[in-house]
Design an enzyme around this catalytic site. Sequence first.
Site, PDB file in Angstrom:
ATOM      1  N   SER A 109       0.754  -1.176   0.039  1.00 49.46           N
ATOM      2  CA  SER A 109       0.205   0.097  -0.104  1.00 49.46           C
ATOM      3  C   SER A 109       0.797   1.271   0.085  1.00 49.46           C
ATOM      4  O   SER A 109       0.859   2.123   1.041  1.00 49.46           O
ATOM      5  CB  SER A 109      -1.039  -0.090   1.280  1.00 49.46           C
ATOM      6  OG  SER A 109      -1.554  -1.303   1.262  1.00 49.46           O
TER       7      SER A 109
ATOM      8  N   GLY B 273       0.919   4.153  -1.480  1.00 48.75           N
ATOM      9  CA  GLY B 273       0.126   5.485  -1.410  1.00 48.75           C
ATOM     10  C   GLY B 273      -0.040   5.811  -0.016  1.00 48.75           C
ATOM     11  O   GLY B 273       0.389   6.804   0.405  1.00 48.75           O
ATOM     12  N   ASP B 274      -0.858   4.705   0.638  1.00 49.36           N
ATOM     13  CA  ASP B 274      -1.137   5.107   2.144  1.00 49.36           C
ATOM     14  C   ASP B 274      -0.021   5.249   3.005  1.00 49.36           C
ATOM     15  O   ASP B 274       0.251   6.357   3.840  1.00 49.36           O
ATOM     16  CB  ASP B 274      -1.746   3.987   2.763  1.00 49.36           C
ATOM     17  CG  ASP B 274      -3.110   3.699   2.039  1.00 49.36           C
ATOM     18  OD1 ASP B 274      -3.735   4.793   1.951  1.00 49.36           O
ATOM     19  OD2 ASP B 274      -3.489   2.552   2.032  1.00 49.36           O
ATOM     20  N   SER B 275       1.040   4.557   2.763  1.00 51.44           N
ATOM     21  CA  SER B 275       2.256   4.518   3.543  1.00 51.44           C
ATOM     22  C   SER B 275       3.139   5.658   3.240  1.00 51.44           C
ATOM     23  O   SER B 275       3.766   6.484   4.371  1.00 51.44           O
ATOM     24  CB  SER B 275       3.318   3.349   3.477  1.00 51.44           C
ATOM     25  OG  SER B 275       2.685   2.134   3.690  1.00 51.44           O
TER      26      SER B 275
ATOM     27  N   SER C 266       1.645   8.817   5.021  1.00 50.15           N
ATOM     28  CA  SER C 266       2.082   8.957   6.300  1.00 50.15           C
ATOM     29  C   SER C 266       3.468   9.263   6.748  1.00 50.15           C
ATOM     30  O   SER C 266       3.817  10.052   7.602  1.00 50.15           O
ATOM     31  CB  SER C 266       1.879   7.249   6.813  1.00 50.15           C
ATOM     32  OG  SER C 266       0.593   7.184   7.038  1.00 50.15           O
TER      33      SER C 266
END
Length: 400
Positions: A169, A171-173, A176
């Site tokens: 993932s 994009g998510d990481s 963050s």
Amino acid sequence: MADKKRPLEGLRVVEMGAFIAGPFCGQLLADFGAEVIKIEPPGKGDPMRQWGRHRHNGKSLWWPVLARNKKSVTLNLKSEKGRQMAKELIDSADFLLENFRAGMLEKWGMDYETLKATNPGLIMIRVSGYGQTGPYKDKPGFGSIGEAMGGIRYITGYPDRPPTRIGISIGDSLTSVFGAIGGLVALHERSKTGKGQVVDISIYEAVLSLMESLIPEYQFAGEIRERTGSILPNVAPSNIYPSSTGSFFLIAANADNIFGRLCKAMERPELAEDPRYATHNARGERQEELDELIAQWTVKFTTDELQKMMDEHGVPAGLIYTPREMLADPHFKARNTIIEVADKAMGNIKMQNVFPYLSETPGGVAWTGPELGEHNRQVYGDILNIDAAQLEELQSGGVI
């Protein structure tokens, strides 16, 4: 090392939201010593407690890593009392980390202007699909959509197949990570002014930041980058090559001097002087031809033999690692890249260490992802001065 003070000790983060975008930011801050208080819905918790293909002793293998070093409290933010308690926690915090859809906190009366009135030093890290402004801000956004919009999906894969995902993932990481950077930048600014601020990072913009010269290439050359599989066009040789054992072996010898060393390893030193391959541009023009020539050589040897020859000649090269290779690799062991942490439900669980390493104040993992509401008594007692009887009343009333 383990006894040294962690650099973010003394800082408090209230984490709201779920899944990966946002919570991974909380993990990064917790790894370096911040007290991260994760607010979860009573009875349910973060969906990441259930995610993943495999389980051990009935528990998700994702949760122990993503929620490590955090404190879990349950709180019903849909209730007026729950929101009041959340505000009291936030009043004691340095950071509020959230990844709800834009406008959700405003709907709950927890907009930044309201929160900073009682906590002017508060830094609010807001992770979302599209950001807090713009015509798309109210749309639901997941990592996969941000990856597509940010450009990485289009260029990932092979030219004769549809775009594919990277396998994690990303994009998510990545969002963050930018959230953590933004929060620490805002913290440095607060040290000078005493004032907090909002850190607004969207998934699509975090992905776009990785895209190198993608935009000016289109602006000035009219070129749209396409999927190229395992190669970088016109940069050769840099590819995966077959071995006699059937495994693939990565060789990156695209610089002139390194290519010369590869040619010596192949016992073909004349190739480095051949006008067809002697320069970067020449090798780029004959990339496919050169890759085929190298593949005809590598397939005669095992990966161990190839690695030995590449190391002896100073050519960057290596296996395509899976966890099997990581756990067996002496370099991983020497640098303590993978650690083993005790978990109440799973016994000892292996996971990646805290990166980067700091020489004087390193991060560390004190515990794995907590049970749902494990820290209710501690957090609500110590910070909000709520006693055991009141906690039971709040629990029976569905607030915690």
